[in-house]
Write a protein that holds these residues in place. Structure first.
Motif, PDB file in Angstrom:
ATOM      1  N   GLY A  22      48.252  39.601  42.608  1.00  0.00           N
ATOM      2  CA  GLY A  22      48.476  38.173  42.429  1.00  0.00           C
ATOM      3  C   GLY A  22      48.333  37.743  40.983  1.00  0.00           C
ATOM      4  N   TYR A  23      47.340  38.308  40.296  1.00  0.00           N
ATOM      5  CA  TYR A  23      47.135  37.965  38.888  1.00  0.00           C
ATOM      6  C   TYR A  23      48.328  38.386  38.045  1.00  0.00           C
ATOM      7  N   ARG A  24      48.822  39.593  38.280  1.00  0.00           N
ATOM      8  CA  ARG A  24      49.971  40.075  37.505  1.00  0.00           C
ATOM      9  C   ARG A  24      51.221  39.224  37.814  1.00  0.00           C
ATOM     10  N   GLN A  25      51.381  38.839  39.081  1.00  0.00           N
ATOM     11  CA  GLN A  25      52.505  37.963  39.429  1.00  0.00           C
ATOM     12  C   GLN A  25      52.375  36.611  38.725  1.00  0.00           C
ATOM     13  N   LEU A  26      51.166  36.062  38.737  1.00  0.00           N
ATOM     14  CA  LEU A  26      50.925  34.767  38.106  1.00  0.00           C
ATOM     15  C   LEU A  26      51.175  34.831  36.598  1.00  0.00           C
ATOM     16  N   THR A  27      50.671  35.869  35.941  1.00  0.00           N
ATOM     17  CA  THR A  27      50.862  35.955  34.496  1.00  0.00           C
ATOM     18  C   THR A  27      52.337  36.153  34.137  1.00  0.00           C
ATOM     19  N   ALA A  28      53.087  36.842  35.003  1.00  0.00           N
ATOM     20  CA  ALA A  28      54.531  36.977  34.773  1.00  0.00           C
ATOM     21  C   ALA A  28      55.208  35.613  34.868  1.00  0.00           C
ATOM     22  N   ALA A  29      54.770  34.804  35.842  1.00  0.00           N
ATOM     23  CA  ALA A  29      55.334  33.463  36.004  1.00  0.00           C
ATOM     24  C   ALA A  29      54.944  32.560  34.833  1.00  0.00           C
ATOM     25  N   LEU A  30      53.706  32.699  34.356  1.00  0.00           N
ATOM     26  CA  LEU A  30      53.250  31.910  33.206  1.00  0.00           C
ATOM     27  C   LEU A  30      54.081  32.240  31.968  1.00  0.00           C
ATOM     28  N   GLU A  31      54.362  33.531  31.792  1.00  0.00           N
ATOM     29  CA  GLU A  31      55.172  33.954  30.647  1.00  0.00           C
ATOM     30  C   GLU A  31      56.604  33.445  30.782  1.00  0.00           C
ATOM     31  N   LYS A  32      57.126  33.524  32.006  1.00  0.00           N
ATOM     32  CA  LYS A  32      58.502  33.099  32.279  1.00  0.00           C
ATOM     33  C   LYS A  32      58.693  31.610  32.003  1.00  0.00           C
ATOM     34  N   THR A  33      57.686  30.817  32.364  1.00  0.00           N
ATOM     35  CA  THR A  33      57.790  29.363  32.203  1.00  0.00           C
ATOM     36  C   THR A  33      57.247  28.880  30.864  1.00  0.00           C
ATOM     37  N   GLY A  34      56.580  29.765  30.130  1.00  0.00           N
ATOM     38  CA  GLY A  34      56.001  29.367  28.851  1.00  0.00           C
ATOM     39  C   GLY A  34      54.913  28.317  29.002  1.00  0.00           C
ATOM     40  N   THR A  35      54.164  28.408  30.098  1.00  0.00           N
ATOM     41  CA  THR A  35      53.150  27.395  30.394  1.00  0.00           C
ATOM     42  C   THR A  35      51.875  27.625  29.583  1.00  0.00           C
ATOM     43  N   PRO A  36      51.471  26.658  28.747  1.00  0.00           N
ATOM     44  CA  PRO A  36      50.162  26.776  28.083  1.00  0.00           C
ATOM     45  C   PRO A  36      49.070  26.736  29.157  1.00  0.00           C
ATOM     46  N   HIS A  37      48.107  27.640  29.055  1.00  0.00           N
ATOM     47  CA  HIS A  37      47.127  27.710  30.143  1.00  0.00           C
ATOM     48  C   HIS A  37      45.813  28.297  29.648  1.00  0.00           C
ATOM     49  N   GLU A  38      44.783  28.094  30.454  1.00  0.00           N
ATOM     50  CA  GLU A  38      43.495  28.762  30.243  1.00  0.00           C
ATOM     51  C   GLU A  38      43.001  29.232  31.610  1.00  0.00           C
ATOM     52  N   ILE A  39      42.588  30.497  31.664  1.00  0.00           N
ATOM     53  CA  ILE A  39      42.166  31.108  32.934  1.00  0.00           C
ATOM     54  C   ILE A  39      40.652  31.230  32.968  1.00  0.00           C
ATOM     55  N   HIS A  40      40.088  30.844  34.098  1.00  0.00           N
ATOM     56  CA  HIS A  40      38.649  30.949  34.332  1.00  0.00           C
ATOM     57  C   HIS A  40      38.435  31.767  35.613  1.00  0.00           C
ATOM     58  N   TRP A  41      37.738  32.901  35.469  1.00  0.00           N
ATOM     59  CA  TRP A  41      37.459  33.766  36.615  1.00  0.00           C
ATOM     60  C   TRP A  41      36.146  33.365  37.292  1.00  0.00           C
ATOM     61  N   HIS A  42      36.119  33.458  38.618  1.00  0.00           N
ATOM     62  CA  HIS A  42      34.916  33.124  39.381  1.00  0.00           C
ATOM     63  C   HIS A  42      34.638  34.209  40.421  1.00  0.00           C
ATOM     64  N   PRO A  43      33.354  34.412  40.749  1.00  0.00           N
ATOM     65  CA  PRO A  43      32.982  35.523  41.637  1.00  0.00           C
ATOM     66  C   PRO A  43      33.175  35.223  43.114  1.00  0.00           C
ATOM     67  N   PHE A  44      33.572  36.256  43.824  1.00  0.00           N
ATOM     68  CA  PHE A  44      33.645  36.225  45.285  1.00  0.00           C
ATOM     69  C   PHE A  44      33.412  37.640  45.758  1.00  0.00           C
ATOM     70  N   GLU A  45      32.561  37.800  46.750  1.00  0.00           N
ATOM     71  CA  GLU A  45      32.336  39.134  47.322  1.00  0.00           C
ATOM     72  C   GLU A  45      32.994  39.213  48.685  1.00  0.00           C
ATOM     73  N   LEU A  46      33.988  40.065  48.789  1.00  0.00           N
ATOM     74  CA  LEU A  46      34.642  40.269  50.073  1.00  0.00           C
ATOM     75  C   LEU A  46      33.677  40.844  51.097  1.00  0.00           C
ATOM     76  N   ASN A  47      32.720  41.619  50.612  1.00  0.00           N
ATOM     77  CA  ASN A  47      31.797  42.311  51.513  1.00  0.00           C
ATOM     78  C   ASN A  47      30.368  42.165  50.984  1.00  0.00           C
ATOM     79  N   VAL A  48      29.794  41.000  51.252  1.00  0.00           N
ATOM     80  CA  VAL A  48      28.455  40.700  50.730  1.00  0.00           C
ATOM     81  C   VAL A  48      27.429  41.715  51.204  1.00  0.00           C
ATOM     82  N   ASN A  49      27.606  42.228  52.404  1.00  0.00           N
ATOM     83  CA  ASN A  49      26.627  43.157  52.986  1.00  0.00           C
ATOM     84  C   ASN A  49      27.004  44.627  52.802  1.00  0.00           C
ATOM     85  N   MET A  50      27.957  44.889  51.919  1.00  0.00           N
ATOM     86  CA  MET A  50      28.329  46.280  51.643  1.00  0.00           C
ATOM     87  C   MET A  50      27.117  47.046  51.121  1.00  0.00           C
ATOM     88  N   PRO A  51      26.772  48.186  51.735  1.00  0.00           N
ATOM     89  CA  PRO A  51      25.602  48.942  51.269  1.00  0.00           C
ATOM     90  C   PRO A  51      25.839  49.523  49.882  1.00  0.00           C
TER      91      PRO A  51
END
Length: 215
Positions: A22-51
């Motif tokens: 998804g990130y690579r698709q989004l950045t390709a679209a951002l480049e295609k449209t020439g959209t000025p942007h700033e990206i902020h990453w946030h944490p998510f754990e798909l498996n909080v109880n993963m040993p």
């Protein structure tokens, strides 16, 4: 007229193949449209109880999603093809594993304090999906930090003393409380939520719609 850059908040986990797609698709679209942007990453754990020792990839997908081994193989082939088109090298193997990612999120928070979160995020995706490195191993995480030009000893200290554990957990809980239950989740300008890997064309359409809304 000064155009404010588009704020893009991305909630994701480095164990999630669709997050890098998804990130690579989004950045390709951002480049295609020439959209000025700033990206902020946030944490998510798909498996909080993963040993700590993680889990076999096929076993994990069967247990969590009910997928057969054959379905998992097909899914991996689909993701590999998508990755190739986007310039990302998935190297799935029979022994690919899922890992606990709480410490990766702490490492990312630390890297973010040095304005290196995006670089670290990309390095972690590559380490996991291309090189199949064990991201639950603090020494491996510290090595990856050093490869990004960051201080290996400090990275290891951050992970050993769990310096950002409380902050990361609070950040994770914030997004869960906002209704985020799966990733990737992308929020544009703090208002417009898009979930899943949408594809370059769909992201392009979304960016054009947002541009019209803001104009």
């Amino acid at each position: 007229m000064t155009t404010e850059p588009l704020r893009i908040d991305i909630i994701s986990d480095v164990m999630c193949p669709w997050c890098i797609i998804g990130y690579r698709q989004l950045t390709a679209a951002l480049e295609k449209t020439g959209t000025p942007h700033e990206i902020h990453w946030h944490p998510f754990e798909l498996n909080v109880n993963m040993p700590p020792e993680g889990q076999d990839g096929f076993e994990h997908v069967a247990e969590k999603y009910g997928a057969t081994r054959e379905q998992s193989v097909q899914n991996r082939a689909q993701m590999t093809a998508l990755g190739t088109d986007l310039g990302f090298d998935f190297q799935f193997a029979d022994n690919s594993r899922m890992h606990n990612t709480f410490n990766t999120h702490q490492l990312l928070h630390w890297a973010g304090e040095q304005d290196r979160k995006n670089d670290m995020k990309q390095a972690l995706f590559t380490a996991h999906f291309t090189h199949r490195r064990d991201l639950s191993d603090n020494a491996v995480l510290a090595d990856i930090a050093a490869e990004q030009g960051l201080d290996r000893d400090e990275a290891l200290a951050v992970l050993t003393d769990q310096r950002y554990a409380k902050t990361v957990r609070e950040n994770e809980e914030f997004w869960v409380n906002q209704g985020i239950s799966g990733v990737p989740a992308v929020v544009f300008n703090r208002r417009h939520l898009v979930t899943g890997a949408q594809g370059v064309e769909n992201y392009t359409n979304i960016l054009n719609q947002l541009a019209n809304l803001e104009s």
